[in-house]
Design a protein around this motif. Sequence first.
Motif, PDB file in Angstrom:
ATOM      1  N   ARG A   1       0.850  -1.202   0.000  1.00 51.67           N
ATOM      2  CA  ARG A   1       0.000   0.000   0.000  1.00 51.67           C
ATOM      3  C   ARG A   1       0.884   1.249   0.000  1.00 51.67           C
ATOM      4  N   GLU A   2       1.890   1.268   0.839  1.00 50.20           N
ATOM      5  CA  GLU A   2       2.785   2.438   0.900  1.00 50.20           C
ATOM      6  C   GLU A   2       3.504   2.645  -0.428  1.00 50.20           C
ATOM      7  N   GLU A   3       3.913   1.553  -1.048  1.00 49.52           N
ATOM      8  CA  GLU A   3       4.586   1.657  -2.348  1.00 49.52           C
ATOM      9  C   GLU A   3       3.632   2.198  -3.408  1.00 49.52           C
ATOM     10  N   LEU A   4       2.398   1.749  -3.384  1.00 52.04           N
ATOM     11  CA  LEU A   4       1.398   2.223  -4.343  1.00 52.04           C
ATOM     12  C   LEU A   4       1.142   3.718  -4.169  1.00 52.04           C
ATOM     13  N   VAL A   5       0.979   4.161  -2.943  1.00 48.72           N
ATOM     14  CA  VAL A   5       0.723   5.575  -2.676  1.00 48.72           C
ATOM     15  C   VAL A   5       1.939   6.413  -3.080  1.00 48.72           C
ATOM     16  N   ALA A   6       3.140   5.925  -2.770  1.00 43.67           N
ATOM     17  CA  ALA A   6       4.356   6.654  -3.149  1.00 43.67           C
ATOM     18  C   ALA A   6       4.482   6.756  -4.666  1.00 43.67           C
ATOM     19  N   PHE A   7       4.171   5.664  -5.357  1.00 47.10           N
ATOM     20  CA  PHE A   7       4.211   5.685  -6.814  1.00 47.10           C
ATOM     21  C   PHE A   7       3.184   6.667  -7.372  1.00 47.10           C
TER      22      PHE A   7
ATOM     23  N   PRO B   1      -2.903  10.412  -5.247  1.00 50.90           N
ATOM     24  CA  PRO B   1      -2.347   9.710  -4.075  1.00 50.90           C
ATOM     25  C   PRO B   1      -3.420   9.281  -3.071  1.00 50.90           C
ATOM     26  N   ALA B   2      -4.400  10.127  -2.830  1.00 51.01           N
ATOM     27  CA  ALA B   2      -5.471   9.761  -1.901  1.00 51.01           C
ATOM     28  C   ALA B   2      -6.282   8.594  -2.448  1.00 51.01           C
ATOM     29  N   ALA B   3      -6.531   8.596  -3.744  1.00 50.09           N
ATOM     30  CA  ALA B   3      -7.262   7.490  -4.347  1.00 50.09           C
ATOM     31  C   ALA B   3      -6.467   6.186  -4.235  1.00 50.09           C
ATOM     32  N   ALA B   4      -5.162   6.284  -4.412  1.00 53.21           N
ATOM     33  CA  ALA B   4      -4.318   5.089  -4.310  1.00 53.21           C
ATOM     34  C   ALA B   4      -4.334   4.512  -2.889  1.00 53.21           C
ATOM     35  N   SER B   5      -4.561   5.360  -1.920  1.00 52.07           N
ATOM     36  CA  SER B   5      -4.548   4.876  -0.539  1.00 52.07           C
ATOM     37  C   SER B   5      -5.771   4.013  -0.206  1.00 52.07           C
TER      38      SER B   5
END
Length: 76
Positions: free
Chosen positions: A4-10, A65-69
């Motif tokens: 999840r953290e990697e997805l948000v960072a990406f 980024p918020a959507a990715a979270s």
Amino acid sequence: MNTREELVAFAASTAHELKNAVAAIAMAAEMAQDEAPDDVPELQALLSRMQGSATRLAALLDTLPAAASVWPLTED
């Protein structure tokens, strides 16, 4: 770092890079509109639409980024 953290960072990094490109397009459209002859309304309208589209895209990128979270993650 978890997935999840990697997805948000990406998503944040990608949004940042894309917003730079969108800002350049918006700036070029604004400069072109300033220089374009006023007696060509079709050109003025096109450049105005470009600026509006760039503004909407930048706003969408702000939400990435918020959507990715909250995107669902699946295990393979």
